[in-house]
Design a protein around this motif. Structure first.
Motif, PDB file in Angstrom:
ATOM      1  N   ILE A  73     -23.626  -9.079 -38.062  1.00 20.68           N
ATOM      2  CA  ILE A  73     -23.492  -8.144 -36.753  1.00 20.68           C
ATOM      3  C   ILE A  73     -22.187  -8.088 -36.387  1.00 20.68           C
ATOM      4  O   ILE A  73     -21.603  -7.094 -36.188  1.00 20.68           O
ATOM      5  N   HIS A  74     -21.040  -8.948 -36.379  1.00 17.05           N
ATOM      6  CA  HIS A  74     -19.715  -8.941 -35.885  1.00 17.05           C
ATOM      7  C   HIS A  74     -19.097  -7.957 -36.866  1.00 17.05           C
ATOM      8  O   HIS A  74     -18.338  -7.217 -36.334  1.00 17.05           O
ATOM      9  N   PHE A  75     -19.102  -8.093 -38.169  1.00 15.26           N
ATOM     10  CA  PHE A  75     -18.367  -7.252 -39.139  1.00 15.26           C
ATOM     11  C   PHE A  75     -18.733  -6.025 -39.360  1.00 15.26           C
ATOM     12  O   PHE A  75     -18.355  -5.144 -40.093  1.00 15.26           O
ATOM     13  N   SER A  76     -20.115  -5.747 -38.848  1.00 13.28           N
ATOM     14  CA  SER A  76     -20.438  -4.418 -38.794  1.00 13.28           C
ATOM     15  C   SER A  76     -20.032  -3.697 -37.653  1.00 13.28           C
ATOM     16  O   SER A  76     -20.544  -2.412 -37.896  1.00 13.28           O
ATOM     17  N   GLY A  77     -19.162  -3.950 -36.966  1.00 16.19           N
ATOM     18  CA  GLY A  77     -18.585  -3.096 -35.773  1.00 16.19           C
ATOM     19  C   GLY A  77     -18.852  -3.315 -34.477  1.00 16.19           C
ATOM     20  O   GLY A  77     -18.543  -2.769 -33.486  1.00 16.19           O
ATOM     21  N   THR A  78     -19.949  -4.570 -34.249  1.00 14.35           N
ATOM     22  CA  THR A  78     -20.520  -4.811 -32.908  1.00 14.35           C
ATOM     23  C   THR A  78     -19.513  -6.310 -32.502  1.00 14.35           C
ATOM     24  O   THR A  78     -19.689  -7.117 -33.214  1.00 14.35           O
ATOM     25  N   ASP A  79     -19.040  -6.183 -31.412  1.00 16.31           N
ATOM     26  CA  ASP A  79     -18.239  -7.260 -30.910  1.00 16.31           C
ATOM     27  C   ASP A  79     -19.126  -8.170 -30.163  1.00 16.31           C
ATOM     28  O   ASP A  79     -20.019  -7.825 -29.458  1.00 16.31           O
ATOM     29  N   ILE A  80     -19.031  -9.422 -30.456  1.00 13.01           N
ATOM     30  CA  ILE A  80     -19.814 -10.588 -30.188  1.00 13.01           C
ATOM     31  C   ILE A  80     -18.775 -11.543 -29.293  1.00 13.01           C
ATOM     32  O   ILE A  80     -17.806 -11.948 -29.901  1.00 13.01           O
ATOM     33  N   SER A  81     -19.215 -11.917 -28.293  1.00 14.53           N
ATOM     34  CA  SER A  81     -18.430 -12.763 -27.276  1.00 14.53           C
ATOM     35  C   SER A  81     -18.275 -14.015 -27.798  1.00 14.53           C
ATOM     36  O   SER A  81     -19.375 -14.732 -28.688  1.00 14.53           O
ATOM     37  N   GLY A 100     -12.003  -8.904 -49.564  1.00 16.12           N
ATOM     38  CA  GLY A 100     -11.904  -9.658 -48.478  1.00 16.12           C
ATOM     39  C   GLY A 100     -13.290  -9.984 -47.810  1.00 16.12           C
ATOM     40  O   GLY A 100     -14.427  -9.639 -48.251  1.00 16.12           O
ATOM     41  N   PHE A 101     -13.105 -10.591 -46.665  1.00 18.17           N
ATOM     42  CA  PHE A 101     -14.545 -11.273 -46.042  1.00 18.17           C
ATOM     43  C   PHE A 101     -14.583 -10.614 -44.555  1.00 18.17           C
ATOM     44  O   PHE A 101     -15.184 -10.990 -43.580  1.00 18.17           O
ATOM     45  N   ASP A 102     -13.961  -9.446 -44.530  1.00 13.98           N
ATOM     46  CA  ASP A 102     -13.811  -8.572 -43.177  1.00 13.98           C
ATOM     47  C   ASP A 102     -14.878  -7.769 -43.072  1.00 13.98           C
ATOM     48  O   ASP A 102     -14.545  -6.708 -42.497  1.00 13.98           O
ATOM     49  N   GLN A 103     -15.915  -7.750 -44.035  1.00 15.19           N
ATOM     50  CA  GLN A 103     -16.985  -6.563 -44.033  1.00 15.19           C
ATOM     51  C   GLN A 103     -18.185  -7.314 -44.157  1.00 15.19           C
ATOM     52  O   GLN A 103     -18.432  -8.562 -44.567  1.00 15.19           O
TER      53      GLN A 103
END
Length: 409
Positions: free
Chosen positions: A297-305, A362-365
């Motif tokens: 979810i986070h690396f799909s473009g949705t920011d998680i607190s 990379g692991f940013d996706q």
């Protein structure tokens, strides 16, 4: 020779005369009167009726296997009509002394009452005889022999040490967070008192429990793991409502105690190893899949607190452990099957994540995390359902004795 022959002839003639009755009568005719002849009847004699000979009576059959001595009549012992005179009997100077002591090889029947059939009551098995009541000596606990340093099972020492340390840590941290870790005189006294009181309560409660309940090694080991899972779950649950450090600390302490005592109470002292492994595996895979899902979810473009990350990772192990704890009521996989599924799932998931991240740059996706999630889940499912060793072969001569059956349904 002629005189001797003459004498022999005379002796022979004299012997013949004496042997014949007529000769005897002629010799003694002058001594005994002769009997008159019977009178003849005047009427002519009638012919007697022909008589049939009597039929011979049938003899009893002869048993070829019978003892010939049994056919002889038993000798009859004649009893004198009058008793003998004691005066005529021989005198015995030292008569044998009779003893009242019964023989060792025969039971004493004089003091034993007789039953209706004449059998002594002491020799007749009584149908109403009941075994003596069972007296619990305390050496058996839950069907097991007491053993170990605390005479409650091989895991009693670990169980007591865990609860004592848990109580001490809970007392220390609750007082430390309540005083904001201020190490002045009053804070140190509060932390010392909390540590000692918590350790004493933990030791007393665990000692009482293990003295009255069997504690095996699997249960003592899994209470430690479930204490961490319970403490994390309660802290994450209370973090949804408040961020007070004192409340969260008390919630974590109570959750840890609750997880440990639920394991001891519901799982029992004889907690099976496979059930404990399954619950612990559920906690681990709950945390792992929650982390992969948040990464996707986070690396799909949705920011998680950060709070969402913290609460999710604290709640997920408890949810996974609770789900597989309910699964133990229906399924009964073997410990080797659980460990094999864990190893394959972790290995395949880690390998897919590493290879995907290196190949994709990379692991940013989200793609490496999705593939790792699916790869580990597929490996666990495949190994759990299709591995051939899941069938119990202990009582089989070959694998073809019965069709393959899955342990999951």
């Amino acid at each position: 020779m002629s005189p001797l022959r003459n004498w022999l002839c005379l002796c022979s003639v004299f012997t013949l005369l004496l042997a014949t009755p007529e000769g005897a009568r002629a010799q003694v005719g002058s001594s005994y009167p002769s009997e008159p002849a019977p009178a003849q009847p005047a009427y002519p004699p009638q012919d007697p009726a022909p008589s049939t000979p009597p039929e011979p009576s049938p003899l009893p059959p002869v048993d070829p296997y019978a003892d010939p001595r049994m056919a002889e009549p038993p000798p009859s012992n004649t009893v004198p009509a009058t008793p003998p005179d004691p005066a005529t009997m021989p005198r015995v100077d030292n008569p044998p002394q009779t003893s009242d002591v019964p023989r060792a090889d025969a039971p004493d029947l004089r003091q034993s009452p007789l039953t209706q059939d004449g059998t002594p009551a002491s020799l007749t098995p009584s149908a109403s005889a009941t075994p003596p009541p069972y007296v619990d000596s305390g050496a058996i606990l839950d069907g097991r022999q007491r053993l170990g340093p605390f005479l409650s099972g091989p895991g009693s020492f670990r169980f007591i040490a865990h609860h004592t340390a848990l109580g001490a840590l809970g007392g220390f941290f609750t007082q430390a967070f309540a005083n904001d870790f201020d190490f002045d005189q009053s804070s140190r006294e509060a932390m010392l008192a909390g540590t000692l009181i918590g350790a004493g309560l933990g030791f007393g409660a665990s000692s009482w429990w293990q003295f009255n309940n069997w504690v095996d090694k699997p249960m003592a080991s899994f209470t430690i793991i479930n204490s961490g899972v319970g403490g994390a779950f309660m802290a994450g649950f209370m973090d949804l409502f408040t961020q007070d450090a004192g409340v969260l600390t008390w919630s974590a302490f109570l959750g840890a105690e609750l997880g440990a005592w639920l394991t001891a109470g519901l799982g029992g002292g004889q907690l099976p190893l496979n059930d404990g492994l399954l619950i612990s595996s559920g906690a681990g895979w709950g945390a792992a899949y929650a982390a992969l899902l948040l990464a996707v979810i986070h690396f799909s473009g949705t920011d998680i607190s950060s709070k969402t990350w913290r609460d999710t990772l604290l709640l997920a192990p408890g949810i996974g452990a609770g789900a597989l704890a309910l699964a133990t009521m229906r399924y009964n996989p073997t410990p080797s099957q659980i460990l094999r599924a864990d190893l394959f799932g972790a290995g395949v998931g880690a390998a897919v994540l590493l290879i995907s991240g290196l190949v994709l740059g990379g692991f940013d996706q989200s793609t490496p995390y999705v593939l790792s999630f699916l790869g580990s889940a597929g490996a666990i499912t495949t190994v759990s359902l299709l591995w051939e060793e899941s069938v119990d072969r202990s009582a089989l001569k070959s694998a073809k004795d019965r069709p393959y059956r899955n342990v999951w349904w």
